[in-house]
Design an enzyme around this catalytic site. Structure first.
Site, PDB file in Angstrom:
ATOM      1  N   LYS A  17       2.970  -4.598   6.137  1.00 24.08           N
ATOM      2  CA  LYS A  17       2.956  -5.830   6.938  1.00 24.08           C
ATOM      3  C   LYS A  17       4.380  -6.266   7.284  1.00 24.08           C
ATOM      4  O   LYS A  17       4.692  -6.548   8.433  1.00 24.08           O
ATOM      5  CB  LYS A  17       2.251  -6.974   6.178  1.00 24.08           C
ATOM      6  CG  LYS A  17       0.814  -6.679   5.798  1.00 24.08           C
ATOM      7  CD  LYS A  17       0.153  -7.860   5.103  1.00 24.08           C
ATOM      8  CE  LYS A  17       0.781  -8.239   3.780  1.00 24.08           C
ATOM      9  NZ  LYS A  17       0.676  -7.206   2.736  1.00 24.08           N
ATOM     10  N   ARG A  93      -4.620 -15.531   3.125  1.00 20.31           N
ATOM     11  CA  ARG A  93      -5.090 -14.395   2.318  1.00 20.31           C
ATOM     12  C   ARG A  93      -6.313 -14.752   1.479  1.00 20.31           C
ATOM     13  O   ARG A  93      -6.735 -13.946   0.663  1.00 20.31           O
ATOM     14  CB  ARG A  93      -3.979 -13.732   1.524  1.00 20.31           C
ATOM     15  CG  ARG A  93      -3.287 -14.497   0.488  1.00 20.31           C
ATOM     16  CD  ARG A  93      -2.260 -13.596  -0.219  1.00 20.31           C
ATOM     17  NE  ARG A  93      -1.031 -13.464   0.528  1.00 20.31           N
ATOM     18  CZ  ARG A  93      -0.117 -12.520   0.282  1.00 20.31           C
ATOM     19  NH1 ARG A  93      -0.300 -11.629  -0.658  1.00 20.31           N
ATOM     20  NH2 ARG A  93       0.982 -12.484   1.000  1.00 20.31           N
ATOM     21  N   ARG A 130       9.597   1.141  -3.100  1.00 15.88           N
ATOM     22  CA  ARG A 130      10.216   0.092  -2.273  1.00 15.88           C
ATOM     23  C   ARG A 130      11.467  -0.467  -2.936  1.00 15.88           C
ATOM     24  O   ARG A 130      11.502  -0.757  -4.124  1.00 15.88           O
ATOM     25  CB  ARG A 130       9.242  -1.052  -2.035  1.00 15.88           C
ATOM     26  CG  ARG A 130       9.922  -2.224  -1.296  1.00 15.88           C
ATOM     27  CD  ARG A 130       8.960  -3.223  -0.732  1.00 15.88           C
ATOM     28  NE  ARG A 130       8.090  -3.813  -1.721  1.00 15.88           N
ATOM     29  CZ  ARG A 130       7.050  -4.575  -1.428  1.00 15.88           C
ATOM     30  NH1 ARG A 130       6.757  -4.820  -0.169  1.00 15.88           N
ATOM     31  NH2 ARG A 130       6.306  -5.082  -2.375  1.00 15.88           N
ATOM     32  N   ARG A 162      11.657  -5.277  -6.036  1.00 14.31           N
ATOM     33  CA  ARG A 162      11.264  -6.678  -5.988  1.00 14.31           C
ATOM     34  C   ARG A 162      10.772  -7.105  -7.368  1.00 14.31           C
ATOM     35  O   ARG A 162      10.247  -6.292  -8.106  1.00 14.31           O
ATOM     36  CB  ARG A 162      10.133  -6.842  -4.956  1.00 14.31           C
ATOM     37  CG  ARG A 162      10.526  -7.699  -3.790  1.00 14.31           C
ATOM     38  CD  ARG A 162       9.547  -7.661  -2.656  1.00 14.31           C
ATOM     39  NE  ARG A 162       8.205  -8.109  -2.998  1.00 14.31           N
ATOM     40  CZ  ARG A 162       7.237  -8.287  -2.095  1.00 14.31           C
ATOM     41  NH1 ARG A 162       7.492  -8.054  -0.816  1.00 14.31           N
ATOM     42  NH2 ARG A 162       6.051  -8.669  -2.459  1.00 14.31           N
ATOM     43  N   ARG A 173      -1.911  -7.933  -8.072  1.00 16.57           N
ATOM     44  CA  ARG A 173      -1.907  -8.276  -6.636  1.00 16.57           C
ATOM     45  C   ARG A 173      -2.983  -7.489  -5.887  1.00 16.57           C
ATOM     46  O   ARG A 173      -3.699  -8.028  -5.054  1.00 16.57           O
ATOM     47  CB  ARG A 173      -0.524  -7.960  -6.037  1.00 16.57           C
ATOM     48  CG  ARG A 173       0.526  -9.007  -6.401  1.00 16.57           C
ATOM     49  CD  ARG A 173       1.934  -8.426  -6.388  1.00 16.57           C
ATOM     50  NE  ARG A 173       2.354  -7.910  -5.114  1.00 16.57           N
ATOM     51  CZ  ARG A 173       3.284  -6.949  -4.968  1.00 16.57           C
ATOM     52  NH1 ARG A 173       3.865  -6.408  -6.024  1.00 16.57           N
ATOM     53  NH2 ARG A 173       3.623  -6.553  -3.771  1.00 16.57           N
TER      54      ARG A 173
HETATM   55  P1  AP5 Z   1       6.097  -3.465   3.210  1.00 16.83           P
HETATM   56  O1  AP5 Z   1       6.219  -3.573   4.694  1.00 16.83           O
HETATM   57  O2  AP5 Z   1       7.133  -4.135   2.382  1.00 16.83           O
HETATM   58  O3  AP5 Z   1       4.620  -3.888   2.726  1.00 16.83           O
HETATM   59  P2  AP5 Z   1       3.849  -5.274   2.792  1.00 16.83           P
HETATM   60  O4  AP5 Z   1       2.518  -5.017   3.411  1.00 16.83           O
HETATM   61  O5  AP5 Z   1       4.701  -6.315   3.416  1.00 16.83           O
HETATM   62  O6  AP5 Z   1       3.571  -5.548   1.261  1.00 16.83           O
HETATM   63  P3  AP5 Z   1       4.021  -6.722   0.296  1.00 16.83           P
HETATM   64  O7  AP5 Z   1       4.164  -6.107  -1.065  1.00 16.83           O
HETATM   65  O8  AP5 Z   1       5.188  -7.491   0.861  1.00 16.83           O
HETATM   66  O9  AP5 Z   1       2.772  -7.636   0.294  1.00 16.83           O
HETATM   67  P4  AP5 Z   1       2.491  -8.754  -0.726  1.00 16.83           P
HETATM   68  O10 AP5 Z   1       1.329  -9.442  -0.148  1.00 16.83           O
HETATM   69  O11 AP5 Z   1       2.343  -8.252  -2.110  1.00 16.83           O
HETATM   70  O12 AP5 Z   1       3.826  -9.603  -0.784  1.00 16.83           O
HETATM   71  P5  AP5 Z   1       4.257 -10.963  -0.074  1.00 16.83           P
HETATM   72  O13 AP5 Z   1       5.729 -10.935  -0.012  1.00 16.83           O
HETATM   73  O14 AP5 Z   1       3.477 -11.193   1.147  1.00 16.83           O
HETATM   74  O15 AP5 Z   1       6.057  -1.898   2.854  1.00 16.83           O
HETATM   75  C1  AP5 Z   1       6.019  -1.474   1.501  1.00 16.83           C
HETATM   76  C2  AP5 Z   1       6.879  -0.192   1.341  1.00 16.83           C
HETATM   77  O16 AP5 Z   1       6.275   0.845   2.109  1.00 16.83           O
HETATM   78  C3  AP5 Z   1       8.316  -0.343   1.852  1.00 16.83           C
HETATM   79  O17 AP5 Z   1       9.199   0.354   1.020  1.00 16.83           O
HETATM   80  C4  AP5 Z   1       8.287   0.293   3.241  1.00 16.83           C
HETATM   81  O18 AP5 Z   1       9.536   0.859   3.583  1.00 16.83           O
HETATM   82  C5  AP5 Z   1       7.200   1.364   3.061  1.00 16.83           C
HETATM   83  N1  AP5 Z   1       6.443   1.635   4.277  1.00 16.83           N
HETATM   84  C6  AP5 Z   1       6.054   0.747   5.222  1.00 16.83           C
HETATM   85  N2  AP5 Z   1       5.345   1.349   6.195  1.00 16.83           N
HETATM   86  C7  AP5 Z   1       5.278   2.669   5.847  1.00 16.83           C
HETATM   87  C8  AP5 Z   1       4.665   3.820   6.455  1.00 16.83           C
HETATM   88  N3  AP5 Z   1       3.987   3.731   7.639  1.00 16.83           N
HETATM   89  N4  AP5 Z   1       4.774   5.004   5.825  1.00 16.83           N
HETATM   90  C9  AP5 Z   1       5.452   5.100   4.632  1.00 16.83           C
HETATM   91  N5  AP5 Z   1       6.071   4.050   4.021  1.00 16.83           N
HETATM   92  C10 AP5 Z   1       5.975   2.839   4.617  1.00 16.83           C
HETATM   93  O19 AP5 Z   1       3.792 -12.035  -1.167  1.00 16.83           O
HETATM   94  C11 AP5 Z   1       4.436 -12.081  -2.433  1.00 16.83           C
HETATM   95  C12 AP5 Z   1       3.785 -13.136  -3.300  1.00 16.83           C
HETATM   96  O20 AP5 Z   1       3.963 -14.437  -2.717  1.00 16.83           O
HETATM   97  C13 AP5 Z   1       2.270 -13.007  -3.519  1.00 16.83           C
HETATM   98  O21 AP5 Z   1       1.942 -12.093  -4.558  1.00 16.83           O
HETATM   99  C14 AP5 Z   1       1.921 -14.438  -3.904  1.00 16.83           C
HETATM  100  O22 AP5 Z   1       2.299 -14.740  -5.219  1.00 16.83           O
HETATM  101  C15 AP5 Z   1       2.821 -15.245  -2.972  1.00 16.83           C
HETATM  102  N6  AP5 Z   1       2.137 -15.507  -1.691  1.00 16.83           N
HETATM  103  C16 AP5 Z   1       2.488 -15.056  -0.462  1.00 16.83           C
HETATM  104  N7  AP5 Z   1       1.613 -15.474   0.459  1.00 16.83           N
HETATM  105  C17 AP5 Z   1       0.684 -16.215  -0.195  1.00 16.83           C
HETATM  106  C18 AP5 Z   1      -0.497 -16.889   0.208  1.00 16.83           C
HETATM  107  N8  AP5 Z   1      -0.880 -16.901   1.495  1.00 16.83           N
HETATM  108  N9  AP5 Z   1      -1.229 -17.522  -0.731  1.00 16.83           N
HETATM  109  C19 AP5 Z   1      -0.851 -17.532  -2.044  1.00 16.83           C
HETATM  110  N10 AP5 Z   1       0.251 -16.893  -2.493  1.00 16.83           N
HETATM  111  C20 AP5 Z   1       1.013 -16.242  -1.575  1.00 16.83           C
HETATM  112 MG    MG Z   2       5.700  -8.042   2.734  1.00 18.02          MG
END
Ligand code: AP5
Ligand code: MG
Length: 224
Positions: A17, A93, A130, A162, A173
């Site tokens: 994402k 989410r 990552r 991270r 998660r």
């Molecule tokens: P990346 O693009 O970083 O993946 P992502 O989908 O963004 O995954 P996240 O881990 O960021 O999602 P998340 O929901 O856990 O975290 P968030 O920060 O939103 O890609 C991952 C890796 O793969 C990278 O190394 C990249 O280079 C590689 N990659 C990408 N595309 C590729 C491809 N096509 N092929 C190969 N490799 C590839 O949330 C963090 C925390 O915040 C949550 O756990 C929660 O505690 C809180 N939070 C956030 N939003 C909310 C909400 N709405 N409600 C409640 N809590 C929330």
């Molecule tokens: Mg992300």
């Protein structure tokens, strides 16, 4: 609030994402609004909200809705989002968050909700590899067996995992996503907003699939 281009990107942790939204936001000239990034920025600034949220996200749990909703509504009310629209990454989410978003913004809260579909077996090695620069925020992939700490190729800063990319937090998660995503995805589907995009493969190919999905719902999309 009436926004121009309103896109929601859904998908399990590690689906890509953040990677895809950074590129799509530049292409569509809309702000990339990532709730995870907003919480990390609050934590880095040492605010009370950041301190509260860090306890949840480091453990791999969802931050309580009341903290998330205020933050998102405030961000979407900023001038750039009001003028251009938004690309939402990581919000909503849960079904409750989706319903709250539409209650606050009305039926025009989203033109399309895209699920970036990547199976758990593919996201696990992505999350293990990552690395994120603590200075410029760039996300990269470490080679197999690479050190946990390295130097950023872009800015020379320190690159690490991270804080929520521990095995325990990753499993929590992913389990939460599996529990919460079903009802939310069905709700978007019932609204006629859901489009699924295969998120496996070369990031360039995924980008073009995503663009096609957005264009299928916003034919006159502005691109830069
Ligand atoms: P990346 O693009 O970083 O993946 P992502 O989908 O963004 O995954 P996240 O881990 O960021 O999602 P998340 O929901 O856990 O975290 P968030 O920060 O939103 O890609 C991952 C890796 O793969 C990278 O190394 C990249 O280079 C590689 N990659 C990408 N595309 C590729 C491809 N096509 N092929 C190969 N490799 C590839 O949330 C963090 C925390 O915040 C949550 O756990 C929660 O505690 C809180 N939070 C956030 N939003 C909310 C909400 N709405 N409600 C409640 N809590 C929330
Ligand atoms: Mg992300």
């Amino acid at each position: 609030m009436v926004h121009r281009t309103r896109v929601i990107i859904l998908g399990r942790q590690g689906a890509g994402k953040g990677t895809q939204c950074a590129r799509l936001a530049a292409r569509l000239a809309v702000p990339h609004v990532s709730t995870g990034d907003l919480f990390r920025a609050e934590a880095a600034e040492g605010t009370e909200l950041g301190r509260q949220a860090a306890a949840y996200f480091d453990a791999g749990s969802l931050v309580p809705d009341e903290l998330v909703l205020d933050l998102v509504v405030q961000r979407l009310d900023a001038d750039d989002a009001r003028a251009a629209g938004y690309l939402l990454d990581g919000f909503p989410r849960t079904l409750a968050q989706g319903q709250a978003l539409f209650e606050v913004l009305g039926d025009w809260a989203a033109d399309v909700a895209v699920e970036l579909d990547v199976p758990t077996s593919v996201v696990l090695p992505r999350l293990a590899a990552r690395r994120v620069c603590q200075d410029c925020g760039a996300t990269s992939r470490a080679a197999p067996g690479a050190a946990e700490v390295a130097t950023c190729e872009r800015c020379g800063g320190t690159v690490t995992r991270r804080t929520d990319d521990t095995d325990e937090a990753i499993h929590r998660r992913l389990a939460t996503y599996d529990q919460e995503s079903g009802p939310l995805l069905s709700w978007f589907d019932d609204k006629g907003l859901l489009v699924r995009v295969d998120g496996v493969g070369d990031p360039d190919d995924v980008h073009h699939r995503l663009l096609d999905a957005v264009r299928s719902r916003i034919p006159d999309i502005g691109e830069v």
